[in-house]
Motif scaffolding. Structure first.
Motif, PDB file in Angstrom:
ATOM      1  N   PRO A   9      -7.845   6.166   1.261  1.00 52.89           N
ATOM      2  CA  PRO A   9      -7.419   5.596   2.544  1.00 52.89           C
ATOM      3  C   PRO A   9      -6.486   4.419   2.338  1.00 52.89           C
ATOM      4  N   ASN A  10      -5.597   4.241   3.300  1.00 58.06           N
ATOM      5  CA  ASN A  10      -4.654   3.117   3.298  1.00 58.06           C
ATOM      6  C   ASN A  10      -3.733   3.120   2.084  1.00 58.06           C
ATOM      7  N   LEU A  11      -3.442   4.299   1.566  1.00 54.48           N
ATOM      8  CA  LEU A  11      -2.347   4.480   0.623  1.00 54.48           C
ATOM      9  C   LEU A  11      -1.332   5.389   1.291  1.00 54.48           C
ATOM     10  N   PHE A  12      -0.069   4.993   1.261  1.00 53.08           N
ATOM     11  CA  PHE A  12       0.964   5.697   2.012  1.00 53.08           C
ATOM     12  C   PHE A  12       2.038   6.195   1.047  1.00 53.08           C
ATOM     13  N   LEU A  13       2.345   7.463   1.155  1.00 55.08           N
ATOM     14  CA  LEU A  13       3.239   8.151   0.226  1.00 55.08           C
ATOM     15  C   LEU A  13       4.635   8.235   0.815  1.00 55.08           C
ATOM     16  N   ARG A  39       0.821  -1.211   0.000  1.00 51.74           N
ATOM     17  CA  ARG A  39       0.000   0.000   0.000  1.00 51.74           C
ATOM     18  C   ARG A  39       0.860   1.268   0.000  1.00 51.74           C
ATOM     19  N   VAL A  40       2.155   1.123  -0.290  1.00 53.48           N
ATOM     20  CA  VAL A  40       3.083   2.255  -0.310  1.00 53.48           C
ATOM     21  C   VAL A  40       3.359   2.654  -1.756  1.00 53.48           C
ATOM     22  N   ALA A  41       3.464   3.957  -2.011  1.00 56.87           N
ATOM     23  CA  ALA A  41       3.783   4.443  -3.358  1.00 56.87           C
ATOM     24  C   ALA A  41       4.950   5.418  -3.301  1.00 56.87           C
ATOM     25  N   GLN A  42       5.855   5.282  -4.265  1.00 55.05           N
ATOM     26  CA  GLN A  42       6.985   6.193  -4.412  1.00 55.05           C
ATOM     27  C   GLN A  42       7.170   6.516  -5.882  1.00 55.05           C
ATOM     28  N   ALA A  43       7.571   7.750  -6.171  1.00 55.71           N
ATOM     29  CA  ALA A  43       7.903   8.167  -7.541  1.00 55.71           C
ATOM     30  C   ALA A  43       9.368   8.563  -7.605  1.00 55.71           C
ATOM     31  N   GLY A  44       9.902   8.644  -8.808  1.00 55.01           N
ATOM     32  CA  GLY A  44      11.247   9.165  -8.976  1.00 55.01           C
ATOM     33  C   GLY A  44      11.295  10.642  -8.623  1.00 55.01           C
ATOM     34  N   GLN A  45      12.459  11.136  -8.268  1.00 49.17           N
ATOM     35  CA  GLN A  45      12.626  12.531  -7.855  1.00 49.17           C
ATOM     36  C   GLN A  45      13.705  13.184  -8.712  1.00 49.17           C
ATOM     37  N   GLY A  77       1.839   0.025  -3.971  1.00 47.82           N
ATOM     38  CA  GLY A  77       2.986  -0.869  -3.996  1.00 47.82           C
ATOM     39  C   GLY A  77       4.114  -0.421  -4.907  1.00 47.82           C
ATOM     40  N   SER A  78       3.920   0.662  -5.645  1.00 46.60           N
ATOM     41  CA  SER A  78       4.931   1.103  -6.610  1.00 46.60           C
ATOM     42  C   SER A  78       6.203   1.557  -5.907  1.00 46.60           C
ATOM     43  N   GLY A  79       7.276   0.815  -6.097  1.00 44.83           N
ATOM     44  CA  GLY A  79       8.565   1.187  -5.533  1.00 44.83           C
ATOM     45  C   GLY A  79       8.742   0.886  -4.069  1.00 44.83           C
ATOM     46  N   ALA A  80       7.766   0.249  -3.439  1.00 46.40           N
ATOM     47  CA  ALA A  80       7.842   0.025  -1.995  1.00 46.40           C
ATOM     48  C   ALA A  80       9.017  -0.863  -1.610  1.00 46.40           C
ATOM     49  N   LEU A  81       9.242  -1.926  -2.387  1.00 48.68           N
ATOM     50  CA  LEU A  81      10.332  -2.857  -2.105  1.00 48.68           C
ATOM     51  C   LEU A  81      11.142  -3.202  -3.349  1.00 48.68           C
ATOM     52  N   ASP A  82      10.884  -2.516  -4.464  1.00 48.34           N
ATOM     53  CA  ASP A  82      11.530  -2.853  -5.722  1.00 48.34           C
ATOM     54  C   ASP A  82      11.747  -1.568  -6.523  1.00 48.34           C
ATOM     55  N   VAL A  94      -1.950  10.143  -6.488  1.00 52.40           N
ATOM     56  CA  VAL A  94      -1.786   8.708  -6.279  1.00 52.40           C
ATOM     57  C   VAL A  94      -3.150   8.062  -6.049  1.00 52.40           C
ATOM     58  N   ASP A  95      -3.415   6.983  -6.813  1.00 48.19           N
ATOM     59  CA  ASP A  95      -4.651   6.225  -6.636  1.00 48.19           C
ATOM     60  C   ASP A  95      -4.318   4.742  -6.499  1.00 48.19           C
TER      61      ASP A  95
END
Length: 258
Positions: A104-108, A62-68, A83-88, A77-78
């Protein structure tokens, strides 16, 4: 391992800025490096992230990350980003230096080492955001871009926002090149964000982002500044400047439970 803020204290709100302690990475990324972009062992980064997620009781899926890229783009974020980038690293979303969501339950998650974390919370519309504001993002107005995006996407009234300016290079230590000072002076001509001492010019990222937020309609009383300089406190936080680039990255994380 985790730093939290009084202005973001709410039973439904998950937030933290991590320190550099409590992980498994070897020097110079010791120990809680959370960035896959560093020349660290990816398995160590994954373990470090798992420890942070467990401490916050959040699911990596439920974690999302983008490039910076030190820009001022904002990603809404939807569910498709979960899960984008959370562990990979290969699954990190395309570049966006700010992330916002009302799901809800999405973490940035965003990573830092002297750049300024900005954490946004709208308790009325139940929306959150995180922004990566280095000197470039600061002069490009990423704080204002995030406020505008939350207003456009969620109906956020800036007067409702609570914002934290997290640990970063502080005005005590952040001396900058002349071209950086020129850009800061052009972006903040009346805000007193530069201080000259001898032949050195110091840029106050905290004051600059605070001024941008206030101009965007966020009440000054609802902006909390951590006032922790990562250069001065490189024993607690990763600092690109203090460690001459040979260091890890800490993270800022925010999201709302259902």
């Amino acid at each position: 391992m985790l730093l939290r803020f009084e202005s973001l204290s709410h039973p439904d709100l998950v937030h933290a800025v991590t320190t550099r302690h409590g992980g498994v990475s070897a020097p110079p990324h010791d120990t809680l490096n959370l960035s896959f972009s560093r020349p660290d062992n990816p398995e160590a980064v994954r373990e470090n992230r798992r420890r942070v997620y467990a401490a916050l009781a959040i699911d990596p899926a439920r974690v999302a990350q983008a490039g910076q890229i030190h820009g001022a783009d904002v990603l809404v974020v939807d569910e498709s980003h979960a899960g984008s980038g959370a562990l990979d690293r290969s699954l990190i979303r395309p570049p966006a230096d700010a992330l916002i969501t009302n799901r809800p339950n999405l973490f940035l998650l965003a990573c830092f080492a002297d750049c300024t974390p900005l954490l946004f919370w709208d308790p009325v519309r139940r929306a959150v955001g995180v922004a990566h504001a280095g000197w470039q993002g600061t002069v490009k107005g990423i704080a204002a871009a995030t406020v505008r995006a939350m207003r456009a996407s969620f109906g956020t009234d800036p007067a409702d926002l609570r914002v934290v300016i997290g640990p970063s290079a502080g005005p005590c230590c952040y001396n900058v090149w002349p071209h950086v000072a020129d850009e800061a002076r052009a972006a903040f001509p009346e805000d007193g964000v530069l201080r000259a001492t001898g032949d050195q010019t110091y840029f106050d990222l905290w004051a600059a982002n605070r001024a941008t937020l206030i101009r965007s309609g966020v009440p000054a009383s609802q902006i909390e500044t951590s006032a922790i300089c990562t250069i001065h406190h490189a024993d607690r936080f990763f600092s690109h400047r203090a460690d001459a680039g040979q260091t890890g990255r800490f993270a800022a994380i925010i999201g709302l439970r259902e």
